[in-house]
Design an enzyme around this catalytic site. Structure first.
Site, short mmCIF file in Angstrom:
data_model
loop_
_atom_site.label_atom_id
_atom_site.label_comp_id
_atom_site.label_asym_id
_atom_site.label_seq_id
_atom_site.Cartn_x
_atom_site.Cartn_y
_atom_site.Cartn_z
N GLU A 61 83.59 -38.56 34.37
CA GLU A 61 83.16 -37.92 35.62
C GLU A 61 82.51 -38.89 36.59
O GLU A 61 82.70 -38.78 37.81
CB GLU A 61 82.18 -36.78 35.33
CG GLU A 61 82.82 -35.53 34.74
CD GLU A 61 83.03 -35.58 33.23
OE1 GLU A 61 82.75 -36.62 32.62
OE2 GLU A 61 83.46 -34.56 32.68
N HIS A 130 76.87 -24.58 30.23
CA HIS A 130 78.05 -24.14 30.99
C HIS A 130 77.68 -22.98 31.89
O HIS A 130 78.42 -22.00 32.00
CB HIS A 130 79.17 -23.70 30.05
CG HIS A 130 79.85 -24.81 29.31
ND1 HIS A 130 79.18 -25.68 28.50
CD2 HIS A 130 81.15 -25.20 29.26
CE1 HIS A 130 80.05 -26.55 27.97
NE2 HIS A 130 81.25 -26.28 28.42
C1 TPP Z 1 81.36 -34.25 30.17
C2 TPP Z 1 82.35 -33.20 29.88
N1 TPP Z 1 83.52 -33.21 30.53
C3 TPP Z 1 84.46 -32.28 30.27
C4 TPP Z 1 84.23 -31.31 29.35
C5 TPP Z 1 85.31 -30.27 29.04
N2 TPP Z 1 85.80 -30.52 27.67
C6 TPP Z 1 85.35 -29.84 26.62
S1 TPP Z 1 85.96 -30.42 25.17
C7 TPP Z 1 86.87 -31.60 25.98
C8 TPP Z 1 87.76 -32.53 25.21
C9 TPP Z 1 87.04 -33.40 24.27
O1 TPP Z 1 87.94 -34.06 23.46
P1 TPP Z 1 87.49 -34.88 22.20
O2 TPP Z 1 86.26 -35.67 22.53
O3 TPP Z 1 88.64 -35.64 21.70
O4 TPP Z 1 87.03 -33.77 21.15
P2 TPP Z 1 87.91 -32.69 20.39
O5 TPP Z 1 87.81 -31.43 21.19
O6 TPP Z 1 89.28 -33.20 20.26
O7 TPP Z 1 87.22 -32.52 19.10
C10 TPP Z 1 86.69 -31.51 27.34
C11 TPP Z 1 87.37 -32.35 28.32
C12 TPP Z 1 82.98 -31.31 28.71
N3 TPP Z 1 82.65 -30.39 27.82
N4 TPP Z 1 82.07 -32.26 28.99
#
Ligand code: TPP
Ligand code: TPP
Ligand code: MG
Ligand code: MG
Lengths: 347, 317, 317, 347
Positions: A61, A130
């Site tokens: 971000e 959120h």
């Molecule tokens: C800073 C931030 N940006 C975007 C999001 C939205 N979001 C929630 S989970 C996620 C993906 C995360 O992927 P990863 O770190 O690979 O974890 P996984 O869900 O695969 O366990 C996103 C983009 C968030 N929660 N926090």
């Protein structure tokens, strides 16, 4: 020709039409181009405009906010989308130290036409990371425009205006408004980014709402009407620049003011509204300005407490009653919006 | 050997069955909290947590059912929290995305990607200062490594020589975006290797393998006085948020799933157990766990919600 | 060859002398803006900027006198800005830390460490979309690489294949803290090499060498369609902020300075020039530059301040 | 025993004494342990307590903010220092999403005793990235305490209290106060984090000040006194929790209120003060509440514009005059604080 469309589709239409009109417009952000398309608000864009102009980014971000600044300086019109406004806390430095100041710091030689769409993530069990709003933060910073449309028509028109504006505009959408249906003219174009709007005229009391709180205010007004109270609902729409005049005119007429802000109260936007109303309506006010907002706590997950956390139509009704010295209305027969009982617009 | 493998299986089975129960009951609409399931990744939660001492600490993300259960072993407060009840670990305030259990060492989870990584570094600093010998392991996804805070923390922890174990649970996806569209390098391990820490990698779904690797990593941290980084691959069986499969959505391939499913961590460990245990010995373990889970769910369902004034508690200490 | 070297010398000399004038006049207290001097690092600003086309773009930090002068060649608006006058490039609003010159391609500088790095990526994206062939080079210090935004941008630019040149001006110090106390790796180049970009390194103070290296880097960007990263070492002669030497402060060694001073970029280039030019040819160049600087200072000193209502201009476009 | 010491030394003493008292207290941040020692406010600490408890960090505000949270959860008492509050914009996510919520989100099982010291970087030519205040932002977020002491005595006592507090406390120091000299008892210990303070009693009008603006308010009061106007100056000190009572009591007495906030006006803390005063002093107010703050622009570099940007004693005097219906006082013979003419406390 006027049609009924959802807030979600209004956002989508505004984006698509502007991307058609101006090849400099592009939209990006985390998950913008995945198959869910930001709750479908960016539906069809990648198909029509290709992955160069509608793309998902790495989870970054801070960098991606600065990225928008660079693209804007170089003549593009970025639309940076955040699925939750809370994630924008990571882009705050770029937004405040860089984006808000670049025009000024360059002595007016460079412009930053950039839109930051941020969704207030309120929902069922979303908890404290959120559920923020943050419009008072953005509005506090000179150099940013901040708007929170609450009807499909305003969503479309103000998004078009935001994209065409030569300044950075923070465009705040409430997740619960996405399903709201409303009249939007076929040929809807730009709606000014500067100005509140009387959503419902009335003569007894003014309720000033931001974003979703306008839905609650309208519901409160419908119920109060049955009990002989005529509520005027003013949708603030623009947090910065702030149009206090429409609000002041209303309060001068009604003599009472309830501010229903979709945010915490302490040091929030409701304080600004209250201060402005007090200052201008000193003589006409028949009761102190009431401020309604989130409970002064982080948002809890569990539904019973979450329901207590968020302000609603009932809080507005109770506040109106107390201002007008009415006895509490029996609300047991009334329907109210809740997530379980999905809101069906239009309002 | 037998004991270890039984212990690992207990934890694997506990997580799988607890999540199966969540999946089964979610549609009753009593668990009003967004679910990010650990299903498919159990070998990592279990392998790593089992290598840690009880007093060691862990941190994670919104996808932390696995580490909560592996570390605490308890299901009463877990399900009560899912049901949003007063008897939940946070009286319903946390929900699925913010599980903690300080007495079991799970001290921070977060729904903002990447955000517990630096918190782990600070906790490790405290442990180092207090010379209490505690280790901190922080779990995060392959999406978190996109975020600046991962790099800031990795760098700082290396300079400060902190006793922290970084555990990257790499399912090669962030919501719906695969690693190749987010990563400007061939392999995260190759990049992290160039920092002053030790890197361990695996794509095993065998909890015993992960357990052993974690023991090596922990030993390296103690011996070298430097952080270690584990890069562990797995496959997310279900949708990003929610309890369903999502292969019908078209953004990823069921074939890849089948490959991983063939070496499912729970099945694999059960098959291994047969070397040491009879079928009914295993069933006894399973039945005990299943009934514990059902008990917890019943209690959670029957428990009261927090009173409205609870809303205002715990804002300030 | 001769022409190139004269051009390089012109720029080197312009920067050195302009800053010498700042140092001389700063105590008159007319330049009320914190000064972060480029002195000692001129080979980098000049070598890189000279390899860029006029229409190419650069971004930098609060320490951007060098790139401003190298890219724009002008001193009138420069000194007027230092004096805070209405005739300054930003009417006095920017001061020394926020120099820009859009017509010369200097489009963003910032006093918050690391913050122009992602801005450069966005500018590069715009150039790529507009197919205008413009390059963007972004200058930042070895302190900036500690910040998460550097890593986020490096990663994103590599995934997005952006035509951007990262220029790390490594003086091995951030304010007063040396690299070894801030960097959890042996060498930044070794880390960045593992990303999908090309790395160029040098500790030369010869602007011609840096110029050549930059040409190679730019060609690589065009050929590969990927970013390039230049890791360039130099020595900061003066204090972090301010116009004085600070070897008496005890936090760093004068000996290291002497080593670098012996290969001072301006002296070195002058010595080289004698291969092609006579002394008085060089003196003529120098005199011209000196008198231009003095003229600009006179004009700046005589110019009016912006009227008070200027405060309210340029907030919104 | 009471001595006269500077605000800078008060900060240093509080830190050193607490580090001596409690081995869990440590202080860190960018440049904290270099030879300049954060404008000398962390002087002697690394010598006395060693580099494990007083250290400079990599440039990584985001991570280092989260680092403090982790250390606090594990029983330490971190003091994270930011040379400019503007840099904290990079730590906003950790502060708001993580630090402010951790006690709540853990159902009260974990505590976050952490102090974030942030210096308002106002100075000569610092421009728009080294001049923000942001206290209204922090105060808006439940779960954070926010204080802005303006005297050496409060600086020492409130820093001690902040370190001992089991909650995250944002402790905001104004760079220009560092040289202010004031009485601080030898045995000064904790001063409550909750409560405004009457800095100067008066009966004609109330001036409410934050941080440096109290210095300007006192100067204004001294000049107005010569013209027969008796100003009461109330130092807010605590932005959250906010003690409106002391202010309200004062305005009920004087009937007039000027809020001089060291920040921008729109959606700023001055709106909260105004709203609170209006609500409580509705009957007693003889004139509208005046709000004084930064000009609504990014801070420019050049001194003449910078001087226009910042509010000062003259603005307060003019505002008081207009409230009380006085003719403008001739100020040509008066001295005012300016950077060129360094303030010499005590006040
Ligand atoms: C800073 C931030 N940006 C975007 C999001 C939205 N979001 C929630 S989970 C996620 C993906 C995360 O992927 P990863 O770190 O690979 O974890 P996984 O869900 O695969 O366990 C996103 C983009 C968030 N929660 N926090
Ligand atoms: C985000 C941020 N943190 C801290 C500072 C304070 N600060 C100003 S310059 C600087 C050092 C930067 O070092 P480096 O990037 O190596 O650049 P150099 O000054 O050596 O050219 C610091 C810490 C800042 N301006 N911005
Ligand atoms: Mg993932
Ligand atoms: Mg440096």
């Amino acid at each position: 020709m006027t049609r009924m469309i959802t807030y979600r589709d209004a956002i989508q239409e505004a984006t698509a039409e502007e991307m058609r009109r101006d090849s400099g417009v592009f939209t990006y952000g985390i998950d913008v181009a995945d198959h869910k398309r930001i709750f479908n608000s960016s539906k069809g864009l990648v198909e029509e405009f290709g992955p160069d102009r509608c793309f998902s980014t790495p989870l970054a971000e801070d960098a991606m906010t600065g990225f928008g600044l660079g693209a804007a300086i170089n003549g593009m019109r970025p639309i940076h989308v955040h699925m939750r406004v809370d994630f924008l806390l990571l882009g705050m430095n770029q937004l405040v130290n860089m984006i808000a100041t670049h025009h000024y710091g360059s002595g007016g030689t460079m412009k930053v036409p950039m839109v930051i769409r941020a969704i207030i993530g309120r929902g069922w069990g979303q908890s404290y990371q959120h559920s923020k709003a943050l419009h008072s933060w953005f509005a506090h910073v000179p150099g940013l425009k901040v708007v929170m449309p609450s009807t499909p028509r305003d969503a479309k028109g103000m998004l078009i205006a935001a994209i065409r504006d030569d300044n950075p505009v923070v465009f705040i959408e409430h997740r619960w408004l996405y399903d709201a249906v409303g009249e939007v003219p076929e040929d809807c174009t730009s709606i000014s980014l500067e100005g509140a709007r009387v959503l419902r005229p009335g003569k007894d009391i003014t309720v000033v709402g931001t974003s979703w709180m306008n839905v609650e205010a309208i519901r409160a007004a419908q119920i109060l009407e049955k009990h002989g109270v005529d509520v005027e609902v003013v949708d603030v729409r623009s947090i910065a620049p702030f149009d206090s005049k429409t609000i002041i005119d209303s309060v001068k007429k009604t003599g009472h003011c309830v501010v229903a802000d979709n945010d915490w109260v302490h040091c929030g936007f409701s304080a600004e509204v209250a201060a402005a109303v007090y200052e201008a309506c000193y003589k006409q006010l028949k009761s102190p300005v009431a401020r309604i907002g989130y409970a002064p706590v982080p948002c809890p997950c569990t539904r019973p407490l979450e329901d207590e956390f968020y302000p609603n139509a009932i809080d507005i009704i109770r506040s109106v009653e107390s201002k007008l010295g009415l006895k509490p209305i029996d609300l047991s027969g009334e329907d109210f919006y809740s997530y379980e009982n999905k809101f069906k617009g239009p309002f | 050997m037998k004991d270890l493998n039984i212990e690992l299986y207990r934890k694997l089975y506990l997580i799988r069955k607890a999540e199966d129960a969540v999946r089964r009951d979610y549609f009753s609409d009593k668990m009003k909290t967004p679910m990010h399931m650990s299903t498919g990744g159990e070998a990592i939660c279990v392998g790593v947590c089992h290598a840690l001492a009880n007093t060691d600490q862990v941190m994670g993300t919104y996808r932390s059912h696995g580490i909560y259960l592996a570390k605490s072993g308890e299901t009463d407060q877990f399900f009560a929290e899912m049901y949003g009840k007063a008897t939940g670990m946070a009286k319903g305030k946390a929900g699925s995305m913010h599980l903690t259990s300080p007495k079991s060492g799970l001290i921070c989870t977060s729904a903002i990607v990447g955000t517990t990584i630096p918190v782990a570094a600070g906790a490790a600093y405290a442990n180092k200062m207090q010379k209490n010998g505690k280790m901190v392991a922080v779990f995060f996804g392959d999406g978190a490594i996109d975020e600046g805070v991962f790099w800031e923390t990795l760098n700082s922890a290396c300079v400060m020589k902190l006793p922290v174990l970084f555990v990257c649970e790499d399912n090669d996806i962030a919501v719906h975006i695969p690693g190749k569209d987010r990563h400007g390098y061939r392999s995260i391990s190759e990049v992290v290797e160039r920092f002053d820490c030790t890197v361990f990698t695996s794509d095993s779904t065998d909890a015993e393998v992960i357990h052993k690797l974690t023991q090596d990593a922990l030993k390296t941290i103690r011996d070298s006085g430097r952080p270690a980084f584990m890069h562990l691959k797995y496959f997310r069986y279900l949708e990003h948020v929610g309890v369903n499969e999502d292969f019908n959505q078209g953004y990823r391939d069921r074939i890849e799933y089948e490959k991983w499913r063939a070496k499912d961590p729970v099945d694999l460990q059960r098959a291994k157990l047969l070397r040491w245990c009879k079928e009914d010995e295993i069933r006894a373990i399973e039945t005990e766990i299943e009934s514990r889970i059902e008990q917890s769910i019943k209690k959670a369902d029957a428990a009261p919600f927090s009173a409205p004034n609870e809303l205002y508690e715990d804002v300030l200490a």
